[in-house]
Design a protein around this motif. Sequence first.
Motif, PDB file in Angstrom:
ATOM      1  N   LYS A 169       0.815  -1.077  -0.055  1.00 22.35           N
ATOM      2  CA  LYS A 169      -0.250  -0.085  -0.049  1.00 22.35           C
ATOM      3  C   LYS A 169       0.821   1.314   0.051  1.00 22.35           C
ATOM      4  CE  LYS A 169      -0.970  -0.517   4.963  1.00 22.35           C
ATOM      5  NZ  LYS A 169      -0.190  -1.581   5.299  1.00 22.35           N
ATOM      6  N   LEU A 170       2.157   1.108  -0.033  1.00 30.65           N
ATOM      7  CA  LEU A 170       3.119   2.364  -0.013  1.00 30.65           C
ATOM      8  C   LEU A 170       3.653   2.491  -1.353  1.00 30.65           C
ATOM      9  CD1 LEU A 170       5.243   1.581   3.086  1.00 30.65           C
ATOM     10  CD2 LEU A 170       3.156   2.971   2.973  1.00 30.65           C
ATOM     11  N   TYR A 171       3.418   1.706  -2.336  1.00 36.38           N
ATOM     12  CA  TYR A 171       3.913   1.705  -3.548  1.00 36.38           C
ATOM     13  C   TYR A 171       3.057   1.452  -4.873  1.00 36.38           C
ATOM     14  CZ  TYR A 171       8.160   0.934  -0.723  1.00 36.38           C
ATOM     15  OH  TYR A 171       9.248   0.929   0.218  1.00 36.38           O
ATOM     16  N   GLY A 172       3.476   1.943  -6.096  1.00 37.56           N
ATOM     17  CA  GLY A 172       2.792   1.148  -7.372  1.00 37.56           C
ATOM     18  C   GLY A 172       3.311   0.070  -7.240  1.00 37.56           C
ATOM     19  N   ILE A 173       2.510  -1.048  -7.515  1.00 34.60           N
ATOM     20  CA  ILE A 173       2.744  -2.345  -7.636  1.00 34.60           C
ATOM     21  C   ILE A 173       2.434  -3.001  -9.115  1.00 34.60           C
ATOM     22  CG2 ILE A 173       2.109  -4.766  -6.907  1.00 34.60           C
ATOM     23  CD1 ILE A 173       3.573  -3.023  -4.619  1.00 34.60           C
ATOM     24  N   ILE A 174       3.525  -3.877  -9.746  1.00 36.46           N
ATOM     25  CA  ILE A 174       3.341  -4.292 -11.123  1.00 36.46           C
ATOM     26  C   ILE A 174       2.826  -5.720 -11.014  1.00 36.46           C
ATOM     27  CG2 ILE A 174       5.266  -2.848 -12.024  1.00 36.46           C
ATOM     28  CD1 ILE A 174       6.242  -5.795 -12.459  1.00 36.46           C
ATOM     29  N   GLU A 175       2.152  -6.167 -11.974  1.00 36.85           N
ATOM     30  CA  GLU A 175       1.788  -7.585 -12.258  1.00 36.85           C
ATOM     31  C   GLU A 175       2.826  -7.890 -13.567  1.00 36.85           C
ATOM     32  OE1 GLU A 175      -2.144  -8.642 -13.094  1.00 36.85           O
ATOM     33  OE2 GLU A 175      -1.333 -10.634 -14.130  1.00 36.85           O
ATOM     34  N   GLY A 176       3.689  -8.970 -13.630  1.00 37.29           N
ATOM     35  CA  GLY A 176       4.547  -8.763 -14.651  1.00 37.29           C
ATOM     36  C   GLY A 176       4.956 -10.271 -15.046  1.00 37.29           C
ATOM     37  N   LYS A 177       5.354 -10.382 -16.158  1.00 36.02           N
ATOM     38  CA  LYS A 177       5.897 -11.848 -16.733  1.00 36.02           C
ATOM     39  C   LYS A 177       7.417 -11.679 -16.846  1.00 36.02           C
ATOM     40  CE  LYS A 177       5.987 -14.555 -20.986  1.00 36.02           C
ATOM     41  NZ  LYS A 177       5.872 -13.946 -22.220  1.00 36.02           N
ATOM     42  N   ARG A 178       8.114 -12.744 -16.091  1.00 33.02           N
ATOM     43  CA  ARG A 178       9.500 -12.294 -15.973  1.00 33.02           C
ATOM     44  C   ARG A 178      10.087 -12.996 -17.442  1.00 33.02           C
ATOM     45  NH1 ARG A 178      13.871 -12.902 -12.553  1.00 33.02           N
ATOM     46  NH2 ARG A 178      12.859 -12.875 -10.534  1.00 33.02           N
ATOM     47  N   ILE A 179      10.952 -12.117 -17.981  1.00 34.69           N
ATOM     48  CA  ILE A 179      11.502 -12.236 -19.307  1.00 34.69           C
ATOM     49  C   ILE A 179      13.075 -12.273 -19.424  1.00 34.69           C
ATOM     50  CG2 ILE A 179       9.469 -11.614 -20.751  1.00 34.69           C
ATOM     51  CD1 ILE A 179      11.147  -8.962 -21.287  1.00 34.69           C
ATOM     52  N   LYS A 197      -5.186  -6.927  -2.297  1.00 33.14           N
ATOM     53  CA  LYS A 197      -5.654  -6.636  -3.832  1.00 33.14           C
ATOM     54  C   LYS A 197      -4.175  -6.574  -4.502  1.00 33.14           C
ATOM     55  CE  LYS A 197     -10.070  -4.676  -3.259  1.00 33.14           C
ATOM     56  NZ  LYS A 197     -10.748  -3.288  -2.999  1.00 33.14           N
ATOM     57  N   ALA A 198      -3.051  -6.665  -3.951  1.00 36.24           N
ATOM     58  CA  ALA A 198      -2.068  -6.422  -4.730  1.00 36.24           C
ATOM     59  C   ALA A 198      -1.673  -7.627  -5.740  1.00 36.24           C
ATOM     60  CB  ALA A 198      -0.828  -6.160  -3.870  1.00 36.24           C
ATOM     61  N   PRO A 199      -1.327  -7.264  -7.093  1.00 34.44           N
ATOM     62  CA  PRO A 199      -0.976  -8.346  -7.982  1.00 34.44           C
ATOM     63  C   PRO A 199       0.437  -9.211  -7.727  1.00 34.44           C
ATOM     64  CG  PRO A 199      -0.760  -6.313  -8.820  1.00 34.44           C
ATOM     65  CD  PRO A 199      -1.379  -6.077  -7.851  1.00 34.44           C
ATOM     66  N   SER A 200       1.266  -8.464  -7.051  1.00 32.23           N
ATOM     67  CA  SER A 200       2.407  -9.011  -6.470  1.00 32.23           C
ATOM     68  C   SER A 200       3.109  -8.195  -5.283  1.00 32.23           C
ATOM     69  CB  SER A 200       3.174  -9.218  -7.576  1.00 32.23           C
ATOM     70  OG  SER A 200       3.926  -7.798  -8.070  1.00 32.23           O
ATOM     71  N   ASN A 201       4.483  -8.408  -4.864  1.00 34.58           N
ATOM     72  CA  ASN A 201       4.876  -7.649  -4.128  1.00 34.58           C
ATOM     73  C   ASN A 201       6.276  -7.071  -5.001  1.00 34.58           C
ATOM     74  OD1 ASN A 201       6.671 -10.087  -4.532  1.00 34.58           O
ATOM     75  ND2 ASN A 201       7.496  -9.820  -2.407  1.00 34.58           N
ATOM     76  N   ILE A 202       5.883  -6.769  -6.197  1.00 37.75           N
ATOM     77  CA  ILE A 202       7.060  -6.179  -6.781  1.00 37.75           C
ATOM     78  C   ILE A 202       6.660  -4.620  -7.091  1.00 37.75           C
ATOM     79  CG2 ILE A 202       8.314  -6.042  -9.015  1.00 37.75           C
ATOM     80  CD1 ILE A 202       7.374  -9.035  -9.659  1.00 37.75           C
ATOM     81  N   ALA A 203       7.485  -3.774  -6.388  1.00 39.85           N
ATOM     82  CA  ALA A 203       7.149  -2.251  -6.026  1.00 39.85           C
ATOM     83  C   ALA A 203       7.954  -1.449  -7.129  1.00 39.85           C
ATOM     84  CB  ALA A 203       7.251  -1.924  -4.737  1.00 39.85           C
TER      85      ALA A 203
END
Length: 289
Positions: A169-179, A197-203
């Motif tokens: 809740k402190l950051y913009g969070i991404i949902e990504g595919k590792r490439i 509700k966060a799609p991941s913990n990648i901030a």
Amino acid sequence: MKNDIKKAVIPVAGFGTRLLPATKAQPKEMLPIVDKPAVQYVVEEAVQSGVENILLVTGRNKRAIEDYFDYAVELERELEEKGKTELLNVVRNVSEMVSIYYVRQKIAKGLGDAIYHAKGFVNGEPFGVLLADDIIDSEVPCLKQMTDVYKEHPGVILAVMKVPMRDTKLYGIIEGKRIGDRLYEVKDLVEKPEPMKAPSNIAIVGRYILTPSIFESLEKTLPGKNGEVQITDAIRNLLIKEKVYAYEFEGTRFDVGEKLGYLKANVAFALKNKELGEKFKKYLKEILQ
Ligand code: G1P
């Protein structure tokens, strides 16, 4: 499109509420980390990453930043007369290291709106954005790492790091595919979601490479989280037409916009300081015993 990132935008209009009362009458960006104001670390990172022109998006009560990067005529004369050449060079170097431009954000309408003020300056080129609250200690400057990624993968590049799930809740969070080793293709991104509700913990941390199409997207982006125009939302709206990548940078990030992060940065940089490091370490050992 140009391959080099020669322009950068540093938004510095924020109030610094998390550092009150220190920031009541002075910009948070001018608070020192050891012996340099916080904003200088970020400007130096941009310069060391190949940036030639920087736009600072300022606001009211931020004039000290403009004075800092200007010549200090009387001070320089005094240092010259007293033969303090080393200090004179330090002071002068601050005003000569890069071309800095200023624009004022009159109303604090959010990070997206602050970045929108750079439209004329950017003039159709890809550009870097560095948030001055985030100071990154790394061997290769973070923005340089990102420009290297950009050369291989032209598009929007976001610097990211993994955070504890409770902190989404402190950051913009991404949902990504590792490439790649440290690289994700971003599928979605959301500003400051609750952990559930966060799609991941990648901030997202405060370093971006943006393409000029961000301005068109910002024009269509409605106020989001906290009623502010969010850059995260504008990047999300770009996903349909542009590639967005997230890059896990190498280095340590300090959030100097809050008290604990500010203290940590001071300790880390003091320990690395040539003049002070050894003495400071000795002192820390003494008081910790
Ligand atoms: C901003 C961005 C957020 C990002 C953060 C990084 O938030 O909106 O997406 O994760 O910077 O520091 P702020 O911390 O300014 O509220």
